[in-house]
Structures are given as C-alpha cells and as structure tokens.
Write a protein that holds these residues in place. Structure first.
Motif, short mmCIF file in Angstrom:
data_model
loop_
_atom_site.label_atom_id
_atom_site.label_comp_id
_atom_site.label_asym_id
_atom_site.label_seq_id
_atom_site.Cartn_x
_atom_site.Cartn_y
_atom_site.Cartn_z
N ASN A 1 24.27 37.75 -26.12
CA ASN A 1 24.81 37.11 -27.32
C ASN A 1 24.79 38.12 -28.46
OD1 ASN A 1 25.55 35.49 -29.48
ND2 ASN A 1 24.25 33.77 -28.86
N ALA B 1 27.50 34.96 -23.48
CA ALA B 1 28.44 35.44 -22.48
C ALA B 1 27.66 36.04 -21.30
CB ALA B 1 29.37 36.50 -23.06
N THR C 1 37.83 29.46 -18.92
CA THR C 1 36.90 30.58 -18.76
C THR C 1 37.65 31.86 -18.44
OG1 THR C 1 35.31 29.00 -17.83
CG2 THR C 1 34.81 31.36 -17.59
N GLU D 1 32.52 40.26 -16.97
CA GLU D 1 32.05 39.53 -18.14
C GLU D 1 32.90 38.29 -18.34
OE1 GLU D 1 32.62 41.28 -21.95
OE2 GLU D 1 34.45 42.36 -21.39
N TRP D 2 32.28 37.27 -18.89
CA TRP D 2 32.93 35.98 -19.11
C TRP D 2 32.75 35.54 -20.57
CZ3 TRP D 2 30.10 37.46 -14.93
CH2 TRP D 2 30.69 37.34 -13.66
N ASN D 3 33.56 34.64 -21.01
CA ASN D 3 33.38 34.06 -22.35
C ASN D 3 32.61 32.75 -22.28
OD1 ASN D 3 35.53 32.74 -21.08
ND2 ASN D 3 36.55 32.25 -23.00
N ARG E 1 32.83 31.12 -26.48
CA ARG E 1 33.45 32.05 -27.41
C ARG E 1 34.90 32.24 -26.98
NH1 ARG E 1 29.94 36.85 -27.64
NH2 ARG E 1 31.80 37.98 -28.33
N PRO F 1 35.48 37.27 -23.87
CA PRO F 1 34.25 37.98 -23.50
C PRO F 1 33.90 39.02 -24.55
CG PRO F 1 35.72 37.76 -21.61
CD PRO F 1 36.50 37.34 -22.81
#
Length: 427
Positions: free
Chosen positions: A149, A155, A214, A233-235, A246, A249
């Motif tokens: 974060n 994330a 996502t 990486e993901w949001n 968010r 990402p």
C-alpha cells in the motif's frame, strides 16, 4: 463429457483457469503469466494435438497469464527477436534497455523470508502486509507475494522464479503477446535487452471477459541462460476474491521493468536445484501442420456471402477467422490434428455417424461461457486418426457477449468444411 488429458495444456491453457481459485504460487512452473484465454468451451471440440501447443485452442488460460496463440512474438533467446505487428500498434520491439546484472555473491539457497525481504526492499516506500513465500529448496518453484500500500490503496504484488530451456517452446511462449481477438488486453510490448534477454510487459485483466474489474499487469523476463522472472501486480489485495481497492495497480510499466530486471533475482533462479532428469537442450520444433495453410484452406471453403474481418497467425494446426455476413460478427475456429486415434473413443460416442469410408462425424450445439453465446461444432476423424474439428460462435470472440442469434455457419456447413478432402493435403 470425455476430455483428453492433452486438452488441459491448451487454452488459456490456460488451467489453470480463471474459474478456479488457484493461487499465484501454484502456477509458477508454467510458462507465462499472461496469455491466456479467458474462456471455457466445449473441450471435446478442442482436444489438442500435443502439449507443445500450450494455450492455443482454448487459448491457454494463463500459463501463468496463459496462454499463446496466433500472432505471437517469437524469441530465439540469444538471437533475433521477431514480433509481428499487433492490431492496435502497441506491440513493439525495443533494444538498449537495461540488462539485469546478477549479484556478485551468489547464494546456495534462499528462504521464503529472504525473498520477501528482497521484494519489499525493491518496492517503493509503503506499507506491507499478508506476506507469503516459498524458498528455493522446496519442490515447487520459489515465489514471494506481499500486499503493498503506497497510500492509494492495497495491491497484491508477486514475483516468481523458474528455469526454462533456452530456445524451447516454453521460453517462447513466456514472452509471447496473445492474440487480442482471443484474449483482450490493454497493451503488450516485448523488449530485447542488450544481453539477449527478452522482457515482456503486459497490461490486462485478471478476468479477460471482464466479469470483474480486477486489473492484472505483468512483467516476464527470460535470459539467454533460461532464467525466468515473472512479476505480477493487481489493483486489489488479492488476485481473486478481493474487491478492487484502487483504479490501477501501483507499479507503472517502467517500475515493473525495474523490478523484473533486478539483478538479485537472477541469483534466486540460479539457486533453484537442477533436476538431473531435465533435458539439457530444447527439442526440435514440432513439424505440425502449418497454421497459415490451415487458415487459407479454411477461407477457401467458406460459403459465399461471408466476409472475413479477422484471422489468426501461423499457429501450427490451429486457425480461426472472424466472419461477418451482415448480421454481426461470428468467430469460427478449426483444428487439424493427425494421429488422434488414441482419443477416438473418448470423443466419438453413441451419437456418432460413420460414413462409408469409415470416417466418424458428430455435430453438436452447446452454450458458450458468456451469456447468450452458443457454440456449434462438427468433429470428424478418419480411420488413420486424422481429425478435423471446427466450431462457430454467435460472437466475434469467446470472451464477449453474443453479437447475433446464431453463428454465421450452420452445422451442415461446418460438417461439409470438416469433411473436405483439402485437409488431407495438409497432413
């Protein structure tokens, strides 16, 4: 419905699927966190000719983002990088990017805690939680994952490691951008570094059919030695099962590149124990049936009055076209597979028609994955195991909603195409 084991290696591959709550670490040993097909279809229609075809017919659903396909980038590691132009012009090749440099003091092994420490040190300043990892001395490939974060929302960020044979199909597929007709995404670029390494940067979605918002952004690095580093990486705080936290990402493509090419990771790959039974050289490329010949033959057999608005690249044995007869787009895909006698009993049951020459034929209609999408199929196999299977959909893609009531081709037309004598000239 009976399924050949080889189908599990295809589309989205792949699998490895978006319909399973599989975790990142369980997919690390596969080739590529990206291609993947996003849909489940009638597997009976799409049994693969072999594992080397990976995520193609059902589009390899993430052979770690599966899965591979028409119009892919091919890399002979240490040699030239060949990347066909993407439909949107965003697929690209660049040189002169920073080359990863391995640590001067290689370690014999890494614990999971050490991998988490390296990952957190390489990320921008922020808060970390929910860390998990596996070290290099365990049976499955190592990985590290944290929830990060930066003040703009949580994330999930993960990095995985593996070895691939230089020049192998797995190495090529790892840095292959998928076909956008089969796997929608926002951008994909392949870069050749000065040492011959290949880096793929991908921006897409955890669910390419957009069932959720996502986002999934990845970076895959493969060096001439076969060292593979995959960053995702993901949001959201998890790849699946967590709400979007968010808009995007946290790492830009530039930061993803920096993270994936960090020299510390190469030492991690080198610390993975070598399997003494693993092959030391890539096998010869499968001869297969030329996908370009399959595509041209398919086009030649289409009825009059349909327009081909898109078609596949040179994937061995597999081809697709997107048709428009004035009533909306319709995807048609075909697979031409020699030597399929071993799965004949699984694929052709009581509803099979046997022709005078011994050829078996079955047609069927079924639902697709998206609401309102249907799939019509004609499946044929000759007495020597030569199989031609063709399917048509009432949508221009298997991951988008229906664009018409029925496919552009009837089952009678599909049957006639599959039984054409022209296919025997290819095999």
């Amino acid at each position: 419905m009976p399924v050949d084991d080889r189908d599990h290696d295809r589309y989205h591959d792949h699998h490895r699927g978006y319909d399973h709550e599989d975790r990142f670490e369980e997919r690390l040993g596969q080739a590529l966190h990206q291609a993947g097909g996003a849909y489940e279809t009638d597997r009976r229609a799409l049994v693969a000719a072999g594992a080397t075809r990976g995520h193609r017919l059902l589009l390899r659903r993430r052979a770690a983002v599966v899965a591979g396909v028409a119009s892919v980038a091919l890399v002979g590691l240490g040699g030239a990088l060949l990347v066909p132009g993407g439909d949107d012009g965003r697929q690209s090749v660049a040189t002169g990017a920073k080359t990863p440099v391995a640590s001067a003091t290689p370690k014999a092994s890494y614990t999971g805690d050490e991998l988490i420490g390296i990952l957190e040190k390489l990320l921008p300043r922020g808060e970390f939680s929910s860390a998990e990892a596996r070290g290099t001395d365990e049976q499955l490939p190592p990985y590290a994952q944290v929830v990060y974060n930066d003040g703009k929302g949580k994330a999930a960020i993960a990095v995985g490691f593996n070895r691939v044979l230089p020049g192998s199909e797995q190495a090529r597929q790892t840095i292959a951008c998928p076909d956008k007709t089969l796997t929608p995404y926002d951008s994909c670029a392949v870069t050749r570094l000065s040492d011959g390494s290949a880096l793929k940067l991908f921006q897409g979605y955890e669910y390419p059919d957009r069932r959720a918002d996502t986002k999934l952004w990845t970076a895959d690095l493969v060096t001439p030695k076969g060292q593979q580093v995959s960053v995702s990486e993901w949001n959201a705080a998890a790849e699946k099962g967590a709400p979007v936290s968010r808009a995007e990402p946290p790492l830009s493509t530039a930061r993803l590149k920096t993270l994936a090419t960090a020299g510390a990771w190469l030492g991690v790959v080198d610390a993975i124990p070598v399997d003494p039974k693993a092959p030391t050289a890539a096998p010869a490329q499968p001869s297969g049936i030329d996908g370009r010949a399959v595509t041209s033959t398919l086009v030649s057999l289409l009825p009059k009055g349909v327009k081909v608005v898109a078609k596949s690249g040179p994937d061995s044995g597999y081809a697709y076209v997107v048709l428009d007869d004035g009533k909306g787009r319709s995807l048609v895909q075909i697979n031409v597979q020699p030597n399929m006698s071993d799965v004949e009993d699984q694929l052709f049951g009581a509803d099979t028609e046997t022709l005078a020459d011994g050829t078996k034929v079955v047609t069927h209609k079924g639902p697709g994955e998206k609401g309102g999408v249907v799939m019509w199929t004609a499946d044929t196999i000759r007495t020597d195991g030569f199989r031609v299977v063709i399917s048509a959909f009432n949508s221009g893609s298997q991951v988008t909603a229906a664009t018409r009531t029925t496919p552009a081709l009837t089952t009678k037309q599909l049957r006639a195409i599959a039984l054409s004598a022209k296919w025997r000239g290819l095999g």
